[in-house]
Design a protein around this motif. Structure first.
Motif, PDB file in Angstrom:
ATOM      1  N   ASP A 416      29.267 130.419  39.534  1.00 45.11           N
ATOM      2  CA  ASP A 416      28.809 129.108  39.979  1.00 45.11           C
ATOM      3  C   ASP A 416      29.733 127.962  39.693  1.00 45.11           C
ATOM      4  OD1 ASP A 416      27.091 127.528  41.267  1.00 45.11           O
ATOM      5  OD2 ASP A 416      25.348 127.679  39.981  1.00 45.11           O
ATOM      6  N   ASP A 417      29.624 126.910  40.505  1.00 41.10           N
ATOM      7  CA  ASP A 417      30.321 125.651  40.372  1.00 41.10           C
ATOM      8  C   ASP A 417      31.879 126.008  40.239  1.00 41.10           C
ATOM      9  OD1 ASP A 417      28.284 124.306  40.256  1.00 41.10           O
ATOM     10  OD2 ASP A 417      27.817 123.959  38.057  1.00 41.10           O
ATOM     11  N   ASP A 439      32.302 124.826  44.175  1.00 42.30           N
ATOM     12  CA  ASP A 439      31.455 123.666  43.912  1.00 42.30           C
ATOM     13  C   ASP A 439      31.353 122.671  45.126  1.00 42.30           C
ATOM     14  OD1 ASP A 439      29.805 122.325  41.827  1.00 42.30           O
ATOM     15  OD2 ASP A 439      31.367 120.815  42.024  1.00 42.30           O
ATOM     16  N   LYS A 440      30.372 121.917  44.965  1.00 42.15           N
ATOM     17  CA  LYS A 440      30.299 120.917  46.382  1.00 42.15           C
ATOM     18  C   LYS A 440      31.464 120.041  46.168  1.00 42.15           C
ATOM     19  CE  LYS A 440      26.372 118.710  44.322  1.00 42.15           C
ATOM     20  NZ  LYS A 440      25.547 119.593  43.482  1.00 42.15           N
ATOM     21  N   GLU A 473      29.136 125.850  48.639  1.00 44.43           N
ATOM     22  CA  GLU A 473      27.753 124.885  48.548  1.00 44.43           C
ATOM     23  C   GLU A 473      27.912 123.669  48.952  1.00 44.43           C
ATOM     24  OE1 GLU A 473      26.679 125.158  44.269  1.00 44.43           O
ATOM     25  OE2 GLU A 473      27.731 123.393  43.705  1.00 44.43           O
TER      26      GLU A 473
HETATM   27 CA    CA Z   1      27.529 122.971  42.003  1.00 51.48          CA
END
Ligand code: CA
Ligand code: C2E
Ligand code: CA
Length: 540
Positions: A416-417, A439-440, A473
């Motif tokens: 994630d991230d 990550d966004k 994301e």
């Molecule tokens: Ca994130």
């Protein structure tokens, strides 16, 4: 909640102020009373010692006179009685009684008047009879206590029994079991004395402080006016009240600390974990290649009283500082199973992504929880994806082991991230991952001239090099989506498609999407597991 804390604050502060001060007054009073009672008990002990010594001396005299062989009331006999009387400070008189009970002679000489002792109702164990009060007609003096046995009697001055030094105002009574009150000083109340004889105790009344002592067959009672303790009480108050005030201040400090704590997010969180207040929102995950919904990321929500939610970014880091995070992970898993089991059983291509905390990853505890929770629900392990951030891989060896075990169970693992941490290519290669989640912050940089924007293609490239699936994301615009599709990213999630939704709304979203776009591009094998398909996904 706030109202309750306000009431708690008021109560705590009031108690903090009152309790120590009241306790200081109480303690001062208690100590002053007990000091006085100790003194009264000392008097009682003296009086009992004095009375029992007097009595035993009198009894010894009766015994020794009975064994003398003088002719009754002869000059020698009377001289002997005079001698005994004169040499014994405790005895106020001695007399000879004939067989019929008439007093024949005393230390003063032969009697000229007729005196007869009627039988006493008080006979002690050693056969000595006691008359509590008798006016000695021979000497005509004050009332005396009379002890007699066989042919002799002995007179005792009652004052003798209580002739000890007392404080001013102290009242004293000395009593002998089977006989009653023998001597008094200061004229104590007879009824009160009687009640203390039947139940010897120390205590206070409105007017008095008192103590009773029982030693063998003797009981002594000492009573003092209550105002006698005033000086001591005042002295103790002056010493203890400042201490009480200091303790009050400490209590107030502690109360403020408690109130602050009760008002803190941590306290609210503890309560929320305990009450299982968390809910889940599901954010759809879209297959970029055909627009189908392939799953959802479960995002925990903490409903606020009065509407809205506390964001996980606020409370997850706090929960991660303690074992609360485990309870939250458990509640998330339980909610997913409760809400999504029928949908996941019916739609095998659908998956749910679960965010794991660093501790979940390093301990591997979550695997046991999942196994237990999924058992018998119809959800396949392939329908669960696990998302771990780089913080979860700090203990790299433990993490590698846990991830490997997770994959053996059939779960897919995403990092994630991705891009926000320090992961090097080498480091990533050593982890058995299935996907990277961009990550966004990188997604938002697409089309903008920021430092991140130049990194984004490298991240996508890195996923491809490592044979990992790529999930973007935070996709908010068509431009971002177009770019990601061009770059060969397989999955996207973001407000462009949907915000995180409650379970029923997500199911409706999924149904609409299915009707319009069908199932995910990889759904033909009837599963949603990324691995071992990740490799094939990675090559566009
Ligand atoms: Ca994130
Ligand atoms: P995350 O794993 O990076 O989750 C994505 C976050 O981006 C979510 O924030 C989501 O609501 C938000 N988001 C989704 N689409 C968009 C978009 O188009 N634009 C923007 N600006 N944001 C978008 P959220 O729900 O506030 O979660 C924050 C973080 O809290 C998550 O970040 C995750 O690290 C953590 N978290 C959430 N749920 C859980 C959980 O159940 N357990 C654990 N351990 N952590 C969780
Ligand atoms: Ca996530």
């Amino acid at each position: 909640m706030r109202a309750r804390v306000a009431v708690l604050a008021a109560v705590l502060i009031a108690l903090s102020i009152c309790l120590p001060i009241v306790a200081a007054f109480q303690l001062a009073w208690h100590l002053a009373v007990s000091t006085q009672q100790d003194r009264l008990t000392l008097f009682n002990d003296h009086a009992i010692r004095r009375a029992s010594l007097t009595f035993s001396t009198a009894k010894d005299t009766l015994k020794s006179m009975a064994s003398t062989g003088f002719t009754p009331c002869s000059d020698e006999h009377i001289a002997k009685m005079q001698l005994v009387n004169a040499n014994n400070q405790y005895i106020a008189g001695i007399g000879y009684i004939d067989r019929e009970g008439f007093l024949r002679c005393t230390a003063l000489g032969r009697t000229t008047i007729t005196i007869k002792h009627s039988p006493s109702p008080h006979v002690l164990d050693d056969g000595v009879s006691v008359i509590r009060r008798m006016m000695p007609r021979v000497t005509g003096s004050e009332p005396r206590i009379v002890l007699y046995r066989d042919n002799y009697d002995v007179l005792i001055d009652p004052k003798q029994l209580v002739d000890i030094s007392l404080d001013e105002g102290t009242q004293l009574a000395v009593t002998l079991e089977k006989v009653g009150v023998l001597a008094e000083r200061g004229n104590p109340n007879a009824r009160f004395v009687q009640s203390l004889i039947s139940d010897p105790r120390a205590g206070t009344s409105k007017d008095y402080v008192y103590a009773a002592a029982r030693r063998g067959e003797w009981t002594a009672i000492a009573i003092q006016n209550i105002d006698q303790i005033d000086p001591e009480y005042t002295r103790l108050k002056e010493a203890l009240i400042p201490i009480g005030a200091l303790i009050s201040l400490l209590f107030i400090g502690a109360s403020i600390w408690i109130i602050r704590w009760c008002n803190s997010l941590k306290a609210d969180l503890i309560l929320a974990v305990w009450r299982k207040e968390f809910t889940i929102h599901y954010q759809p995950l879209i297959d970029i290649r055909n627009g189908a919904c392939v799953g959802a990321e479960a995002l925990v929500r903490w409903p606020r009283r009065g509407g809205g939610f506390v964001g996980p970014d606020t409370f997850i880091p706090l929960a991660e500082q303690s074992s609360m995070i485990f309870s939250i992970t458990d509640q998330v898993i339980a909610s997913i199973v409760r809400e999504m089991a029928p949908t996941l059983s019916a739609e095998r291509s659908l998956h749910i992504s679960i965010n794991l905390s660093a501790a979940d990853v390093s301990t591997g505890r979550v695997l046991n929880v999942l196994e237990r929770e999924l058992d018998g629900t119809g959800i396949r392990s392939g329908q669960i994806w696990l998302e771990a951030t780089e913080r979860g891989f700090v203990k790299i060896d433990d993490a590698r082991d846990v991830i490997a075990r997770a994959r053996q169970h059939g779960y897919s693992i995403a990092m994630d991230d991705f891009g926000t941490g320090y992961s090097s290519l080498q480091y990533l290669e050593s982890l058995p991952l299935d996907a990277l989640k961009i990550d966004k912050s990188f997604v938002h940089s697409i089309g903008k001239a920021t430092a991140n924007s130049s990194v984004t293609p490298h991240i996508i490239e890195m996923a491809r090099t490592l044979n990992l699936a790529c999930i973007a994301e935070g996709v908010e615009t068509d431009q971002q989506l177009k770019y990601l599709a061009e770059q060969g990213v397989q999955f996207a999630q973001g407000w462009l498609f949907s915000k995180p939704l409650p379970a029923t709304e997500f199911m409706a979203f999924f149904a609409r999407r299915k009707a319009e776009f069908g199932l995910g591009a990889e759904a033909t094998d009837g599963g949603s597991q990324l691995w071992p398909r990740a490799a094939s996904l990675a090559t566009p």
